[in-house]
Each structure stands twice: as C-alpha cells, then as structure tokens.
Design a protein around this motif. Structure first.
Motif, short mmCIF file in Angstrom:
data_model
loop_
_atom_site.label_atom_id
_atom_site.label_comp_id
_atom_site.label_asym_id
_atom_site.label_seq_id
_atom_site.Cartn_x
_atom_site.Cartn_y
_atom_site.Cartn_z
N GLY A 1 -63.75 -6.87 55.82
CA GLY A 1 -63.02 -5.26 55.93
C GLY A 1 -62.57 -4.94 57.18
N PHE A 2 -60.92 -5.85 57.15
CA PHE A 2 -60.47 -5.61 58.07
C PHE A 2 -58.90 -5.05 57.84
N LYS A 3 -59.54 -4.57 56.63
CA LYS A 3 -57.74 -4.21 55.66
C LYS A 3 -57.05 -2.52 56.58
N SER A 4 -58.08 -2.26 56.88
CA SER A 4 -56.80 -0.91 57.30
C SER A 4 -56.46 -1.24 58.88
N LEU A 5 -56.83 -2.71 59.90
CA LEU A 5 -56.27 -3.21 61.01
C LEU A 5 -54.79 -4.02 60.93
N PHE A 6 -54.87 -4.28 59.14
CA PHE A 6 -53.59 -5.06 58.54
C PHE A 6 -52.54 -4.15 57.95
N HIS B 1 -49.40 -5.57 63.89
CA HIS B 1 -50.57 -5.05 63.04
C HIS B 1 -51.94 -4.93 64.56
N GLY B 2 -52.81 -4.21 63.95
CA GLY B 2 -54.27 -3.88 64.68
C GLY B 2 -54.48 -4.76 65.79
N LEU B 3 -55.03 -6.04 64.90
CA LEU B 3 -55.72 -6.65 65.45
C LEU B 3 -55.27 -6.80 65.88
N ALA B 4 -53.78 -7.74 66.74
CA ALA B 4 -53.23 -7.95 67.79
C ALA B 4 -53.43 -7.25 68.83
#
Ligand SMILES: Cc1cc2nc3c(=O)[nH]c(=O)nc-3n(C[C@H](O)[C@H](O)[C@H](O)COP(=O)(O)OP(=O)(O)OC[C@H]3O[C@@H](n4cnc5c(N)ncnc54)[C@H](O)[C@@H]3O)c2cc1C
Ligand SMILES: *[C@@H]1O[C@H](CO)[C@@H](O)[C@H](O)[C@H]1NC(C)=O
Ligand SMILES: *[C@@H]1O[C@H](CO)[C@@H](O)[C@H](O)[C@H]1NC(C)=O
Ligand SMILES: *[C@@H]1O[C@H](CO)[C@@H](O)[C@H](O)[C@H]1NC(C)=O
Length: 504
Positions: A197-202, A240-243
């Motif tokens: 469910g990480f789409k908004s992080l990418f 991206h947000g995960l970074a």
C-alpha cells in the motif's frame, strides 16, 4: 563463438562437453537434481543470493545448488568497502561506501549476530564536541548539545510536526516488515508497492508527499531534507516519499560492523560454499537451448568471462547494476536503464578549520555537519555532509565529506587548517530515486522475450525501490525465492523456504 568448458565445472553442472552453442542432448539426470547458478556480482545482493540458496537447498535435499559468484574486482562487498586510514593498517579503516545500517535492518542485524561480528556506532568518536549541526552557509541553524534543551528548542522551532512525522514513519516501517514474511517471490516492484500500500509514497515527490501529510515546511527543509541529503545526497523534490522514510530511520540509531560492513557479505559468500571467482569479469551472457531426457527444450545460459572462458549454467542472477555491468546479452533484454546518482566521497585526515563554520574553537564544532542547500547560490551547497569519523592519537581528525562535485583543492584548504591525507572516490552510488506515476520499474526477471516464462534474475531492480545494503539482501532472498518457485513443484519436492535462514 568458441566454447571452452572447464572439465571440473562440466562435472559439477552435469554437462556434456560440446564444441559450439546450439542444441545439445543432456544426459539423464539422477536425483538429486543439481542446479548450477551463475551469480554476477559479489556485493550485498550477490553474496546473499548464494547464502539464501544454500540455506534453502541444503545438501540433503532433492535439489542441490552449485553457485558460482563472478566478481570483477579483487574483493567481496561491492559498494561496501573500507580503506585504511592514511594508507596505514595500524590506524584502522574507514567505510568508503555503505557505512551504516539500522536496528530495523533485520537481515544485517541477524547476520552480524549469527556470524559473531562486532558492531559499532557509526563513528566510534568519543568527543565532548556537539553531535549534530546544521549549517546554512552563514550560521549553524541547529546544534545538538545532548541535553533536554535540544528537545525544547526543537519543539519551539518545529512545533509538534516531528511527532506527527514519526508516527507516519513508524507505520511505514511496520508495513515494510511484511516483506520479510511473504511466502512468495516478487517479479516486479509494482507488486511490492501494491502489496504494501505504498503507492502514495512513490507516485509523488517526497516534498509533495510531506506537504499533503501536513508536515511543517521548516521541519521538512531543515530536518527531513538534511536526512535525505545525508543518506542519498539529494533533496526532497528529487526523491520519492519512501526515500525520506528510510533516511529518517537513521535517527533511531545506526550500526556498522567494526571490521567493515563487507565482512557480512564475505561471511555470506563463505557460508554459502559458492565458488567465488575474484578478478573475473563477465562480458557476455547468451541463452542457449538444450534438450532434456524427455526431449523438451531447456533454456540454459553460456556465461563468458574476460579471460575467454565460457561456462554453462542453469540460471543466472545479475547482482550488479545492469547499467554499469558492461555485459553483452545475446538476446534483446527488455529492461530500463535508469540514471544513477553520482556521489563524491572525500576522506581527509588533518585539522578542520572551525572558522569556516563561524566557530573560533574546534571544541565547539559539531561532529556531524549537514549543509542546508537553500541559502547557497542555485540552492547548491558545496557539499552535503562534513563529519568526523575518527580522532587519531596525534589529535588529527578523519573527516568524511559527501559532495555533489569533486572538491577543489582550494575548498579543502578553506575547510582544513592542515591535511596529512586526502582520499577521493567517485561512486555511481544508487539509482536516482525519483517518483514514478505509473509504477513502471525494471523487473526482477530480465527476459529475452516478454512472452518467455522466465529469464535471468536481476537483484539490482530493487535499488529503484530504495537502495540500501539491507534491501539488497532482501532482493537476494527474493532471487532465491524466484528460483525456488521455478524449480520446486509437486514432482520435485523441496523443503519449506521458511525465513531463508534454514538451520542457522
Ligand atoms: C557512497 C555510498 C554510500 C552508501 N551508504 C549506504 C549506507 O550508509 N547504508 C546502506 O545500507 N547503503 C548505503 N549505500 C548503498 C549500498 O551500498 C547499496 O545499496 C548496496 O551495497 C548494493 O549492493 P549490490 O550487491 O546490489 O551491488 P554492489 O555492491 O554494487 O555489488 C555489485 C558487484 O558486482 C560487480 N560487478 C559488476 N559488473 C560485473 C561484471 N560484469 N562481472 C563481474 N562482476 C561485476 C561489482 O564489482 C560489484 O562488486 C551507499 C552507497 C554508496 C555508493
Ligand atoms: C498517488 O496514489 C494515491 C493512492 O493510490 C492516490 O490517492 C493519489 O491520487 C495518487 N497521486 C498522484 C499524484 O498520482
Ligand atoms: C534466446 O531466446 C530467444 C527468446 O526467447 C529465442 O528466440 C532464441 O531462440 C534463444 N536463442 C537460443 C540460442 O536458444
Ligand atoms: C595543524 O594545525 C593544528 C591546529 O592549528 C596544529 O595544532 C598542528 O600543529 C598543525 N599541524 C601541522 C602538521 O602543521
């Protein structure tokens, strides 16, 4: 193409010796089945692939795996490498590439424990100097003194945003842990992003992501961006947000293996019992077709090294960035070549100049200095971090500098009163971790033809999700899992894959 088979290897891989690449009849195979795997690259992902394979396919199983690690350089570890301080082994070593990992890095923490490798904090520097400082080109806008005033000053400056961010980050890290427990392999990153469910992080930049989360901009710019610049030498708008989530994980404490992080990967290689071929560069990989005892076509791979030797393997794992591997594939691989971010690392031993940072006493200069980009011309600071990694007995400090360009001699002369050792290395460090809207990432399986069922396994793909030593060991485990799923079936029974550690 000339084909030279080493007799010993042909024995290991159940091969018949032949003179050219075409169709060949394989001899009958008696159980247990032997699978030969060429692993190209002896870094975190390649050595861990060999390690996971050896655990999951123990010598008393139905499938025996013989792995060969091809490594073009003369050491194991890839981007994890140390250099002796001042070229003098007696002064100890310093990490030149990947330097830290965190508590949440389960594979590395477990490996260090099981292999009895002593851990240390990042720098091992004992000093009364302040810890962290943030320099905006004119002044140190934040200095950590180690007292509870730090917290109060931080709340005054950033409000309660840090806590809001921390809650979100904890959520993301907990989600990420699910990757350790899946019981199937991933063929592409899009599936991982979807599962977690990480789409908004990418699908948006870290700065947009943080804005939408309601994170105070000052906190984003001064603290979060400092962390991403420290970790990935890049600003929030390029990532991206995960970074940013991964970069901030370092605030919960960082670890390194005392003798060098590469030791974990050496142990992986040794314990896997893989054939390790150092100074052996792979120059080409060709798919060939053989015929098994049932008359079915079987795809295998001819791996050619720089010395002109060609060996044939059942499977190939490319455990190096495709872009720099310099390998010619016989088939038109359908893949993407992303740009990598260049990182310039400079190690200096000597005496730093506190005046450069507006201090007149070296004892007041923070150990870790991060530069804020905003106040520099074009938003481009001359370097990202300036941090002390050792204090030598003679009083000199060993400083590591990350910079967007190779530092000029004059710049270094301003930063240091005097220098006794300067060591420089340019890295193609990691893929640019930019956001992607359509989740179009390189695949974990590089195919000759999109219609093909399988191809060669590519661990480097995961670096586009995020690039760390830990995640590359996860990618190694995924590679082992993809091969497990390919080989094991109702008719070829395998032990449970489990957590990949086998009897460890
Ligand atoms: C300056 C810097 C700082 C970093 N900091 C951190 C950090 O603090 N923490 C962290 O977790 N990560 C950090 N990283 C990222 C981390 O190093 C990588 O994500 C990880 O090491 C990649 O592992 P890998 O096995 O996939 O690739 P690599 O380590 O690059 O291994 C690939 C290997 O393949 C070999 N090879 C390539 N082509 C061929 C060929 N044709 N034939 C034979 N061999 C070949 C190469 O020589 C290399 O040894 C940093 C990276 C850099 C550069
Ligand atoms: C990103 O993905 C999230 C979750 O699917 C979605 O709500 C959002 O609209 C997307 N944003 C962009 C810019 O595509
Ligand atoms: C290599 O793979 C391609 C795509 O599957 C196939 O068309 C070709 O025949 C293969 N070559 C050999 C020599 O097996
Ligand atoms: C370097 O500078 C420091 C601080 O001024 C001084 O104590 C030291 O003696 C100098 N060393 C050399 C080799 O000049």
């Amino acid at each position: 193409m000339k084909l030279l088979l080493i007799v010993g290897l042909s024995f290991l891989t159940n091969n018949v010796i032949y003179g050219d690449i075409g169709q060949h009849v394989l001899q009958d195979k008696n159980t247990p089945l032997t699978k030969s795997v060429a692993i190209i690259g002896g870094g975190a992902s390649g050595t861990s692939t060999a390690f996971w394979l050896s655990n999951v396919f123990p010598s008393d199983g139905n499938i025996q795996v013989v792995s060969t690690i091809f490594e073009k350089s003369d050491y194991i570890g890839g981007r994890s490498i140390t250099v002796p301080i001042k070229d003098d082994d007696s002064l100890g070593t310093i990490e030149l590439g990947a330097s830290i990992f965190v508590e949440a890095n389960k594979n590395l923490m477990t490996a260090a424990e099981k292999f009895n490798l002593e851990l240390t904090q990042l720098t091992g520097v004992e000093s009364a100097r302040p810890g962290l400082g943030i320099w905006d080109g004119k002044e140190l806008v934040f200095e950590e003194s180690g007292s509870y005033w730090d917290t109060i000053k931080a709340i005054w400056r950033y409000g309660f945003t840090p806590m809001k961010f921390q809650r979100k980050q904890k959520e993301v890290v907990e989600k990420f842990f699910e990757l350790y427990d899946t019981d199937y392999g991933f063929k592409n990153i899009a599936k991982i992003v979807d599962t977690l469910g990480f789409k908004s992080l990418f699908n948006q930049s870290a700065s947009d992501y943080l804005k939408k989360l309601g994170i105070n901009e000052r906190f984003s710019n001064e603290i979060l961006q400092t962390a991403t610049r420290g970790n990935y030498c890049q600003n929030l708008n390029a990532l991206h947000g995960l970074a940013v989530m991964v970069s901030m994980e370092a605030s919960h404490g960082t670890w390194a293996v005392k003798d060098g992080n590469f030791r974990i990967f050496e142990e992986f290689a040794i314990r896997s019992k893989a054939n390790v071929l150092l100074n052996t560069k792979v120059i080409s990989v060709s798919n060939i077709t053989e015929i098994d005892s049932f008359g079915n076509d079987v795809r295998r791979y001819a791996v050619e090294t720089e010395d002109g030797i060609i060996q044939v393997f059942d499977e190939v794992v490319l455990a190096a960035p495709l872009r720099f591997s310099d390998i010619v594939f016989s088939f038109p691989t359908q893949h993407y070549k992303r740009d990598y971010h260049t990182v310039h690392v400079t190690l200096v031993s000597g005496h730093s100049n506190p005046n450069y940072f507006g201090k007149n006493d070296i004892e007041k200069l923070p150990i870790f200095i991060y530069l804020l980009a905003q106040n520099f011309p074009d938003g481009q600071a001359p370097f990202e971090t300036f941090s002390v990694h050792r204090i030598l007995q003679n009083g000199e400090t060993v400083v590591k500098i990350f910079s967007p360009n190779k530092p000029e001699e004059e710049q270094l002369d301003q930063l240091f009163l005097n220098r006794t050792w300067t060591y420089y290395k340019e890295w193609q460090a990691f893929p640019q971790l930019y956001p992607v809207e359509d989740m179009d990432f390189p695949s974990f399986i590089l195919k000759a033809n999109e219609q093909d069922e399988f191809g060669i396994v590519y661990t480097g793909s995961f670096e586009n999700f995020v690039s760390t030593m830990e995640t590359q060991t996860i990618s190694g485990k995924n590679a082992a899992r993809l091969l497990y799923e390919k080989w094991c079936s109702k008719s070829v029974h395998c032990k449970k894959f489990g957590d990949g550690w086998g009897d460890y």
